[in-house]
Design an enzyme around this catalytic site. Structure first.
Site, PDB file in Angstrom:
ATOM      1  N   HIS A 214       0.862  -1.175   0.000  1.00 37.05           N
ATOM      2  CA  HIS A 214       0.000   0.000   0.000  1.00 37.05           C
ATOM      3  C   HIS A 214       0.909   1.240   0.000  1.00 37.05           C
ATOM      4  CE1 HIS A 214      -2.798   2.967   1.791  1.00 37.05           C
ATOM      5  NE2 HIS A 214      -3.770   2.190   1.396  1.00 37.05           N
TER       6      HIS A 214
ATOM      7  N   ASP B 193       3.039  -4.371   8.163  1.00 43.76           N
ATOM      8  CA  ASP B 193       1.835  -3.576   7.944  1.00 43.76           C
ATOM      9  C   ASP B 193       0.659  -4.533   8.121  1.00 43.76           C
ATOM     10  OD1 ASP B 193      -0.434  -2.465   6.910  1.00 43.76           O
ATOM     11  OD2 ASP B 193       0.515  -1.641   5.115  1.00 43.76           O
TER      12      ASP B 193
ATOM     13  N   GLN C 127      -4.561  -5.056   7.117  1.00 46.92           N
ATOM     14  CA  GLN C 127      -5.566  -6.013   6.639  1.00 46.92           C
ATOM     15  C   GLN C 127      -5.543  -7.338   7.403  1.00 46.92           C
ATOM     16  OE1 GLN C 127      -7.891  -5.089   4.852  1.00 46.92           O
ATOM     17  NE2 GLN C 127      -7.082  -3.225   3.953  1.00 46.92           N
TER      18      GLN C 127
ATOM     19  N   LYS D 283     -10.638  -0.512  10.384  1.00 42.57           N
ATOM     20  CA  LYS D 283     -10.829  -1.689   9.537  1.00 42.57           C
ATOM     21  C   LYS D 283     -11.221  -2.911  10.354  1.00 42.57           C
ATOM     22  CE  LYS D 283      -7.309  -0.132   6.238  1.00 42.57           C
ATOM     23  NZ  LYS D 283      -8.036   0.367   5.065  1.00 42.57           N
TER      24      LYS D 283
ATOM     25  N   CYS E  70      -4.779   2.454  -3.709  1.00 43.23           N
ATOM     26  CA  CYS E  70      -3.531   2.909  -3.069  1.00 43.23           C
ATOM     27  C   CYS E  70      -2.407   1.894  -3.210  1.00 43.23           C
ATOM     28  CB  CYS E  70      -3.742   3.252  -1.590  1.00 43.23           C
ATOM     29  SG  CYS E  70      -4.807   4.649  -1.335  1.00 43.23           S
TER      30      CYS E  70
HETATM   31  N1  7TS Z   1      -1.782  -0.780   4.566  1.00 43.38           N
HETATM   32  C1  7TS Z   1      -2.689  -1.562   3.973  1.00 43.38           C
HETATM   33  C2  7TS Z   1      -2.319  -2.957   3.593  1.00 43.38           C
HETATM   34  C3  7TS Z   1      -3.981  -1.068   3.745  1.00 43.38           C
HETATM   35  O1  7TS Z   1      -4.882  -1.855   3.158  1.00 43.38           O
HETATM   36  C4  7TS Z   1      -4.288   0.257   4.132  1.00 43.38           C
HETATM   37  C5  7TS Z   1      -5.635   0.871   3.829  1.00 43.38           C
HETATM   38  C6  7TS Z   1      -3.314   1.013   4.763  1.00 43.38           C
HETATM   39  C7  7TS Z   1      -2.067   0.471   4.959  1.00 43.38           C
HETATM   40  C8  7TS Z   1      -3.568   2.392   5.258  1.00 43.38           C
HETATM   41  O2  7TS Z   1      -4.471   2.367   6.310  1.00 43.38           O
HETATM   42  P1  7TS Z   1      -4.952   3.742   6.952  1.00 43.38           P
HETATM   43  O3  7TS Z   1      -5.940   3.318   7.982  1.00 43.38           O
HETATM   44  O4  7TS Z   1      -3.748   4.382   7.515  1.00 43.38           O
HETATM   45  O5  7TS Z   1      -5.553   4.534   5.840  1.00 43.38           O
HETATM   46  N2  7TS Z   1      -6.277   0.327   2.719  1.00 43.38           N
HETATM   47  C9  7TS Z   1      -7.324   0.855   2.049  1.00 43.38           C
HETATM   48  C10 7TS Z   1      -7.918   0.230   0.955  1.00 43.38           C
HETATM   49  O6  7TS Z   1      -7.565  -0.844   0.528  1.00 43.38           O
HETATM   50  N3  7TS Z   1      -8.912   1.011   0.493  1.00 43.38           N
HETATM   51  O7  7TS Z   1      -9.003   2.082   1.261  1.00 43.38           O
HETATM   52  C11 7TS Z   1      -8.017   2.012   2.221  1.00 43.38           C
END
Ligand code: 7TS
Length: 408
Positions: A124, A201, A204, A227, A366
């Site tokens: 990501h 990371d 997910q 999430k 992303c």
């Molecule tokens: N890493 C992964 C693997 C992710 O899927 C996401 C968010 C992030 C980092 C960032 O998370 P945040 O909470 O800091 O924004 N993924 C997604 C997605 O797949 N669609 O919208 C956000």
């Protein structure tokens, strides 16, 4: 408690609502953010109605109650991922901030020109850009574990990179596009054998799998509340305490200090050293409630349910002529189905599905470099969670057939 998806759905009020054209919401976008159960909404509501005060600063009843709720949530989060102690749980805003914290506080203290950081091609942007920024500033080097056609990490390419003695290996436990569940324990073990630290990371993975930070032996592990049935605005950086102790602070200000003079300061002890300013208190309470909720349902049960729904979705989508799925087979992935439909732009797919109340995401999610690797600008992505059903998958498949008809 036996897993009963219909019972679980009753905990999520939003799943009962309809779209503007009177269709029931079919929410297949949990990878972007999950829906929230009443238990989490009420915990935050109660906090504001009963206990709201700033933390760590007052001796009055409300301040003590707010502090206890905030720190109590930290204790339950620590247990949830089997951290050795609550002080290894740092509240951040989200996964993105957690990774940036490591890049700034650990990276700027420990990395110099020529030092190698190993990432993967399936990251990501949150686990790419902070390192690219450090590269521009410090001249560190970046290399990437390659992704196979099947959407798996090529561990042979990883082993070659390890011969160059990287300082850090940072990778997604589960891909938000391919759904691939990477062999985290092995990747971390190999990193350690090569003398590197490992940052995971977990944006997910923590929502969908049982994660044991100590068994994985991760040095850092990042995830987001929103999430995993929790609110937006709060996330976590787990770090081994010795490592966190050795790092300089990230942001400076209130709460992260022990003592301040006009020209100097002494940082606070863990975890407060990394929590400058008034934090997202209600949100931390909400994350605590989310952890309680997921624990009560059972992470193994959630993973098994998602697996069943995902396997069914892959099967139903695969049989549609013109659909191309990305990522490995169901037994190697979490609840994500990213696909293209021949001759139709992913945004059109998502827009037409939306007319029937079906919420999927379209775009690069992303993860632009990963899409580039597969030679496509975008995919449509359906994703599943504990409240997703096979009936919803059937409606998705029907919807995709309808899109095909409309585009001839
Ligand atoms: N890493 C992964 C693997 C992710 O899927 C996401 C968010 C992030 C980092 C960032 O998370 P945040 O909470 O800091 O924004 N993924 C997604 C997605 O797949 N669609 O919208 C956000």
């Amino acid at each position: 408690m036996t897993f009963n998806v219909e019972q679980i759905r009753k905990d999520f009020p939003i799943l009962e609502r309809e779209t503007a054209n009177g269709k029931r919401v079919i929410y297949l976008d949990s990878t972007a953010t999950s829906q929230k159960p009443t238990q989490v909404i009420e915990a935050m509501n109660d906090y504001y109605r009963r206990s709201n005060a700033n933390i760590h600063r007052g001796v009055h009843t409300l301040a003590e109650e707010a502090t206890a709720l905030y720190e109590g949530a930290r204790e339950r989060i620590a247990k949830f991922i089997n951290a050795a102690a609550p002080r290894e749980i740092i509240y951040t805003r989200n996964t993105t901030e957690s990774i940036n914290l490591v890049a700034y506080a650990w990276g700027r203290a420990n990395l110099k020109a020529g030092d190698l950081v190993v990432l993967t091609e399936m990251e990501h942007h949150s686990n790419l850009v902070p390192w690219q920024m450090l590269q521009a500033e410090r001249g560190i080097e970046l290399e990437f574990i390659s992704v196979t056609e099947d959407g798996l990490l090529d561990l042979e390419s990883y082993k070659k990179l390890l011969e160059r003695s990287p300082k850090l290996v940072s990778f997604a436990h589960m891909s938000n596009v391919l759904g691939t569940i990477n062999p985290a324990q092995e990747i971390i073990r190999l990193a350690h054998e090569a003398g590197a630290l490992a940052l995971v990371d977990g944006a997910q993975s923590v929502p969908h799998l049982k994660v044991d930070a100590q068994a994985l032996d991760a040095d850092f592990y990042a995830f987001s509340a929103h999430k995993m049935c929790g609110p937006t605005g709060v996330g976590v950086l787990y770090g081994k305490s010795a490592l966190l102790e050795s790092m300089p602070p990230f942001l400076g200000g209130g709460d992260m200090i022990k003592e301040v003079k006009l020209r100097s300061f002494r940082p606070n002890s863990l975890p407060h050293k990394f929590e400058a300013g008034t934090p997202a208190i209600a949100e931390a309470v909400g994350l605590g409630a989310a952890v309680d909720y997921l624990t009560a349902v059972g992470m193994d049960e959630i993973a098994a349910h998602e697996h069943e729904v995902t396997a069914y979705a892959l099967e139903r989508l695969e049989e549609i002529p013109g659909v191309k799925l990305f990522g490995p087979a169901a037994n190697q992935k979490g609840g994500v189905a990213s696909f293209t439909l021949e001759g139709v732009h992913p945004h059109d797919v998502a827009q037409i599905l939306d007319q029937d109340g079906i919420a999927v995401r379209a775009g690069h999610h992303c993860a632009q470099p990963l899409h580039e690797k597969f030679g496509i600008p975008a995919t449509s992505r359906a994703s599943f969670y504990l409240y997703s059903t096979k009936e919803e998958v059937d409606l998705l498949a029907q919807g995709v057939y309808k899109v095909k008809e409309m585009f001839g």
